[in-house]
Write a protein that holds these residues in place. Structure first.
Motif, PDB file in Angstrom:
ATOM      1  N   GLY A  22       0.853  -1.062  -0.035  1.00 16.24           N
ATOM      2  CA  GLY A  22      -0.049  -0.107   0.086  1.00 16.24           C
ATOM      3  C   GLY A  22       0.929   1.223  -0.209  1.00 16.24           C
ATOM      4  O   GLY A  22       0.161   2.281   0.126  1.00 16.24           O
ATOM      5  N   GLU A  23       2.017   0.983  -0.089  1.00 17.88           N
ATOM      6  CA  GLU A  23       3.200   2.265  -0.159  1.00 17.88           C
ATOM      7  C   GLU A  23       3.638   2.520  -1.470  1.00 17.88           C
ATOM      8  O   GLU A  23       3.999   1.433  -1.902  1.00 17.88           O
ATOM      9  N   LEU A  24       3.769   3.515  -2.040  1.00 23.05           N
ATOM     10  CA  LEU A  24       4.482   4.005  -3.105  1.00 23.05           C
ATOM     11  C   LEU A  24       5.914   3.893  -2.870  1.00 23.05           C
ATOM     12  O   LEU A  24       6.592   4.440  -2.182  1.00 23.05           O
ATOM     13  N   VAL A  25       6.812   2.709  -3.403  1.00 26.95           N
ATOM     14  CA  VAL A  25       8.082   2.552  -3.294  1.00 26.95           C
ATOM     15  C   VAL A  25       8.898   3.245  -4.214  1.00 26.95           C
ATOM     16  O   VAL A  25       9.748   3.866  -3.752  1.00 26.95           O
ATOM     17  N   SER A  33      -1.262   6.702 -14.769  1.00 27.61           N
ATOM     18  CA  SER A  33      -1.035   5.493 -13.985  1.00 27.61           C
ATOM     19  C   SER A  33      -2.109   4.976 -12.977  1.00 27.61           C
ATOM     20  O   SER A  33      -2.526   3.882 -12.846  1.00 27.61           O
ATOM     21  N   ILE A  34      -3.082   5.824 -12.562  1.00 24.55           N
ATOM     22  CA  ILE A  34      -4.195   5.745 -11.840  1.00 24.55           C
ATOM     23  C   ILE A  34      -5.239   5.091 -12.478  1.00 24.55           C
ATOM     24  O   ILE A  34      -5.773   4.119 -11.916  1.00 24.55           O
ATOM     25  N   GLY A  35      -5.831   5.631 -13.466  1.00 23.15           N
ATOM     26  CA  GLY A  35      -7.043   4.969 -14.113  1.00 23.15           C
ATOM     27  C   GLY A  35      -7.299   5.608 -15.398  1.00 23.15           C
ATOM     28  O   GLY A  35      -8.383   6.371 -15.398  1.00 23.15           O
ATOM     29  N   LYS A  57     -12.006  -0.434  -3.033  1.00 22.19           N
ATOM     30  CA  LYS A  57     -11.532   0.068  -1.619  1.00 22.19           C
ATOM     31  C   LYS A  57     -10.349   1.030  -1.869  1.00 22.19           C
ATOM     32  O   LYS A  57     -10.185   1.936  -1.355  1.00 22.19           O
ATOM     33  N   ALA A  58      -9.453   0.953  -2.778  1.00 21.39           N
ATOM     34  CA  ALA A  58      -8.451   1.674  -3.280  1.00 21.39           C
ATOM     35  C   ALA A  58      -9.005   3.131  -3.952  1.00 21.39           C
ATOM     36  O   ALA A  58      -8.452   4.227  -3.495  1.00 21.39           O
ATOM     37  N   MET A  59     -10.037   2.914  -4.465  1.00 21.88           N
ATOM     38  CA  MET A  59     -10.943   4.040  -5.145  1.00 21.88           C
ATOM     39  C   MET A  59     -11.256   5.007  -4.040  1.00 21.88           C
ATOM     40  O   MET A  59     -11.060   6.216  -4.188  1.00 21.88           O
ATOM     41  N   ASN A  60     -11.868   4.179  -3.161  1.00 26.98           N
ATOM     42  CA  ASN A  60     -12.534   5.074  -1.905  1.00 26.98           C
ATOM     43  C   ASN A  60     -11.537   5.597  -1.041  1.00 26.98           C
ATOM     44  O   ASN A  60     -11.596   6.787  -0.772  1.00 26.98           O
ATOM     45  N   ARG A  61     -10.300   4.965  -0.746  1.00 28.74           N
ATOM     46  CA  ARG A  61      -9.215   5.625   0.008  1.00 28.74           C
ATOM     47  C   ARG A  61      -8.580   6.888  -0.810  1.00 28.74           C
ATOM     48  O   ARG A  61      -8.309   7.719  -0.365  1.00 28.74           O
ATOM     49  N   LEU A  62      -8.505   6.669  -2.037  1.00 27.66           N
ATOM     50  CA  LEU A  62      -8.152   7.757  -2.961  1.00 27.66           C
ATOM     51  C   LEU A  62      -8.916   9.034  -2.753  1.00 27.66           C
ATOM     52  O   LEU A  62      -8.676   9.991  -2.738  1.00 27.66           O
ATOM     53  N   ALA A  63     -10.013   8.620  -2.933  1.00 27.56           N
ATOM     54  CA  ALA A  63     -11.065   9.740  -2.860  1.00 27.56           C
ATOM     55  C   ALA A  63     -11.394  10.378  -1.456  1.00 27.56           C
ATOM     56  O   ALA A  63     -11.215  11.767  -1.690  1.00 27.56           O
ATOM     57  N   LYS A  64     -10.702   9.781  -0.461  1.00 27.63           N
ATOM     58  CA  LYS A  64     -10.835  10.190   0.738  1.00 27.63           C
ATOM     59  C   LYS A  64      -9.653  11.007   0.949  1.00 27.63           C
ATOM     60  O   LYS A  64      -9.632  12.131   1.553  1.00 27.63           O
ATOM     61  N   LEU A  65      -8.456  10.554   0.331  1.00 25.00           N
ATOM     62  CA  LEU A  65      -7.264  11.553   0.612  1.00 25.00           C
ATOM     63  C   LEU A  65      -7.483  12.666  -0.174  1.00 25.00           C
ATOM     64  O   LEU A  65      -7.021  13.748   0.239  1.00 25.00           O
TER      65      LEU A  65
END
Length: 97
Positions: A22-25, A33-35, A57-65
């Motif tokens: 879950g971390e950008l390395v 690159s996202i969508g 879940k990832a889309m939801n987290r990105l929306a919240k961020l």
């Protein structure tokens, strides 16, 4: 080239993105690159490899961020951003006739 001396995922000139736990390395994450609708986007790969729930879940987290970032840092638009161009006005006037 500069990138031939290092691992491909660490080259800043390349579009390679690496995410672990879950971390950008490495890499830069942008709209493409996202969508962007391509089969190499993060959301497509998440859906294919980890399932639709993981992608959602990832889309939801990105929306919240994104919402949090805009709330903390602010966001503004100018009058030019919302004023229709002359071409758009002409097309609109032709539709009304």
């Amino acid at each position: 080239s500069q990138c031939s001396l290092m691992a491909p995922q660490m080259c800043t000139a390349d579009g390679f993105v690496s995410v672990r736990g879950g971390e950008l390395v490495s890499g830069r994450v942008g709209k493409t690159s996202i969508g962007s609708g391509s089969k190499s986007s993060i959301f497509y790969l998440l859906g294919r490899n980890c399932g639709k729930r993981a992608a959602a879940k990832a889309m939801n987290r990105l929306a919240k961020l994104s919402s949090r970032w805009i709330g903390d840092c602010g966001f503004s638009i100018g009058i030019d951003d919302v004023t229709p161009s002359d071409v758009l006005r002409m097309r609109k006037s032709r539709l009304g006739q």
